[in-house]
Design a protein around this motif. Sequence first.
Motif, PDB file in Angstrom:
ATOM      1  N   HIS A 218       0.828  -1.212   0.000  1.00  0.00           N
ATOM      2  CA  HIS A 218       0.000   0.000   0.000  1.00  0.00           C
ATOM      3  C   HIS A 218       0.860   1.258   0.000  1.00  0.00           C
ATOM      4  O   HIS A 218       0.533   2.244  -0.676  1.00  0.00           O
ATOM      5  CB  HIS A 218      -0.910   0.010   1.226  1.00  0.00           C
ATOM      6  CG  HIS A 218      -1.991  -1.024   1.185  1.00  0.00           C
ATOM      7  ND1 HIS A 218      -2.741  -1.279   0.060  1.00  0.00           N
ATOM      8  CD2 HIS A 218      -2.462  -1.873   2.151  1.00  0.00           C
ATOM      9  CE1 HIS A 218      -3.629  -2.229   0.313  1.00  0.00           C
ATOM     10  NE2 HIS A 218      -3.472  -2.606   1.564  1.00  0.00           N
TER      11      HIS A 218
ATOM     12  N   LEU B 104      -9.902  13.433   1.336  1.00  0.00           N
ATOM     13  CA  LEU B 104      -8.453  13.291   1.505  1.00  0.00           C
ATOM     14  C   LEU B 104      -7.682  14.088   0.455  1.00  0.00           C
ATOM     15  O   LEU B 104      -6.682  14.731   0.762  1.00  0.00           O
ATOM     16  CB  LEU B 104      -8.064  11.813   1.436  1.00  0.00           C
ATOM     17  CG  LEU B 104      -8.505  10.969   2.632  1.00  0.00           C
ATOM     18  CD1 LEU B 104      -8.264   9.483   2.367  1.00  0.00           C
ATOM     19  CD2 LEU B 104      -7.755  11.402   3.893  1.00  0.00           C
TER      20      LEU B 104
ATOM     21  N   PRO C  45      -1.779  12.271   2.246  1.00  0.00           N
ATOM     22  CA  PRO C  45      -3.194  11.928   2.004  1.00  0.00           C
ATOM     23  C   PRO C  45      -3.388  10.995   0.817  1.00  0.00           C
ATOM     24  O   PRO C  45      -4.307  10.172   0.817  1.00  0.00           O
ATOM     25  CB  PRO C  45      -3.851  13.293   1.751  1.00  0.00           C
ATOM     26  CG  PRO C  45      -2.938  14.290   2.364  1.00  0.00           C
ATOM     27  CD  PRO C  45      -1.569  13.723   2.152  1.00  0.00           C
TER      28      PRO C  45
ATOM     29  N   LEU D 166      -2.899   7.456   1.818  1.00  0.00           N
ATOM     30  CA  LEU D 166      -4.039   7.005   2.614  1.00  0.00           C
ATOM     31  C   LEU D 166      -5.222   6.625   1.731  1.00  0.00           C
ATOM     32  O   LEU D 166      -5.851   5.575   1.929  1.00  0.00           O
ATOM     33  CB  LEU D 166      -4.440   8.092   3.613  1.00  0.00           C
ATOM     34  CG  LEU D 166      -5.625   7.788   4.533  1.00  0.00           C
ATOM     35  CD1 LEU D 166      -5.455   6.455   5.242  1.00  0.00           C
ATOM     36  CD2 LEU D 166      -5.787   8.918   5.553  1.00  0.00           C
TER      37      LEU D 166
ATOM     38  N   GLY E 154      -6.661   2.776   1.228  1.00  0.00           N
ATOM     39  CA  GLY E 154      -8.043   2.488   1.624  1.00  0.00           C
ATOM     40  C   GLY E 154      -8.946   2.086   0.477  1.00  0.00           C
ATOM     41  O   GLY E 154     -10.118   1.782   0.695  1.00  0.00           O
TER      42      GLY E 154
END
Length: 304
Positions: A92, A203, A227, A230, A234
């Motif tokens: 990720h 974000l 951001p 993230l 996700g």
Amino acid sequence: MRKQEETVEENEDNENKEIDNTSNYSQLDRPDRQFYIPSQIIDEFGEKGRDHLNQAIGGRLLLALTAGSFMTFGAIFSVLLAEGVETMGVYHLLSGLGFAAGYAMVFISGALLFTEINVLLPSYLFNKANLMKVNIYKFWASAYIGNILGAFMVAVLIQMSGSLSPEFYTEFSSYLDKKMKFMDHGVTGWFEVLVSGILANWLIGMAAFLTTAARDITGKILGTTLPVILFVAGNFQHSAANMGYFSLGVLASDKYTWYEYILFNLIPASIGNLIGGGILVSLLFSYAYKEEIQTSLGQNNNKK
């Protein structure tokens, strides 16, 4: 008596010198801030929104095409960096870093990205009355269409180049599956994408917020990156990012059709992106800092 007056004057002069020295020391000890405060950021958003709205149609379209092209480059890089990585946390992280390159190019170059406009233009509207005109909707539409065309153009060039390996396309297929997994949930899945789009552009709005706050290139890149990592980790649905993935997906895979990409992802994701950027970033901060925002946006009513 005269000597006493001279003594008093000398003492006052000495005190003034001490005050001046203290002031100088204070200035030395307090360097200029290396970032903008929130009210200044929202004001800057509004200024950028106004500048984009006033731009000539030709320049606007070119910047929208450029932003879309950066999204495809970011999508490709996100797959390349994470290819073959089995540890999910590292996977990720690398995937997010790859896509952050595309967003950094957009933010720093001033390219016109639909999801960034969802933050900039509402900031302008919320700080100036009577601006809901047709040209604003045309502006939003031209940015969106330009982004799609730019993303597809780069995808075509990449396919023509033959640069990517078969292993890349195997990994890329798993990215498409993650983006399109909601399609199996029917109507519920459509609304899941919408909510996911709200989170995604919340974000990305904060990425624009942090990037605008920074006053040097290193800070802008770092503010963009966090951001973006993230939202990629996700699997939040960001329409501009998905334009990059889907443009290549249409050319490289027959697993999904172009209308499935549009109906089951891009449309609900775009609606969510409008809500996330316009309400949760632009409106929220505009209202919270309305007393502090010092803006000149209302001085040019007759020009709009």
